[in-house]
Scaffold this active site. Sequence first.
Site, PDB file in Angstrom:
ATOM      1  N   CYS A 163     -45.851 -47.085   8.666  1.00 29.78           N
ATOM      2  CA  CYS A 163     -47.203 -46.529   8.797  1.00 29.78           C
ATOM      3  C   CYS A 163     -48.002 -47.004   7.590  1.00 29.78           C
ATOM      4  CB  CYS A 163     -47.200 -45.011   8.950  1.00 29.78           C
ATOM      5  SG  CYS A 163     -46.693 -44.082   7.507  1.00 29.78           S
ATOM      6  N   CYS A 190     -48.454 -45.647  13.394  1.00 27.05           N
ATOM      7  CA  CYS A 190     -49.893 -45.405  13.307  1.00 27.05           C
ATOM      8  C   CYS A 190     -50.611 -46.681  13.723  1.00 27.05           C
ATOM      9  CB  CYS A 190     -50.312 -44.931  11.917  1.00 27.05           C
ATOM     10  SG  CYS A 190     -50.405 -46.202  10.650  1.00 27.05           S
ATOM     11  N   CYS A 213     -49.284 -54.940  10.531  1.00 30.96           N
ATOM     12  CA  CYS A 213     -47.874 -55.190  10.244  1.00 30.96           C
ATOM     13  C   CYS A 213     -47.594 -56.692  10.330  1.00 30.96           C
ATOM     14  CB  CYS A 213     -46.982 -54.434  11.224  1.00 30.96           C
ATOM     15  SG  CYS A 213     -45.248 -54.458  10.749  1.00 30.96           S
TER      16      CYS A 213
END
Length: 148
Positions: A23, A95, A102
Site C-alpha cells: 500500500c 490500495c 507499484c
Amino acid sequence: MRMDTTNTVTAEGMEKKRILFVCTHNASRSQMAEGLLRALKGDRYEVFSAGTEPTVVHPGAAAVMAEIGIDLSGHRSKGLGEFQGMGFDEVITVCDHARESCPIFLGDGLKTHQGFADPSTTTGTEAEVLEAFRRVREEIRAWIKETY
C-alpha cells in the site's frame, strides 16, 4: 538491499509461497494483511509488506490487531526497495494508489489488487477511528480466509 530469491520450506518439505502486500505508506492495510495472513496461514505462506512511500506503522492498526492477538509492535514500515531482487509468488496491492505506482521489478509472480478503504483517513473520536480500523481489519480477514 535484500537479494534472497529462495523460498522457505515447510516442515512437510513444501516450498512456502511468498506473498507481498503493498500500500502507499505501509502503515495500516498492508501491515494488517501481513499480520493476518501470517497468523492464519503462516505454515503455507512467507508474508511481507511494503509501501510505495513508507512512513510508520499506524497506532490504530497495531491496536486493533492486538485485540485479536496479533502483535505488530515489532513491525516497521518498509519501502519497496528493500525487496528488489527478491522473488514473489504474488504481489497484492491493497490500495488504489499503490496499484497505480507499484513497479514491475518485483518478479514474475502474479500481481493482483484487492482494495480496502484507508482507515487512517477517518476523523472523529478515538472510538470512531478505532472502529474504522476494526472494520477494515475484518474485511481483510474475511478476504484472506476466502482467498487463501
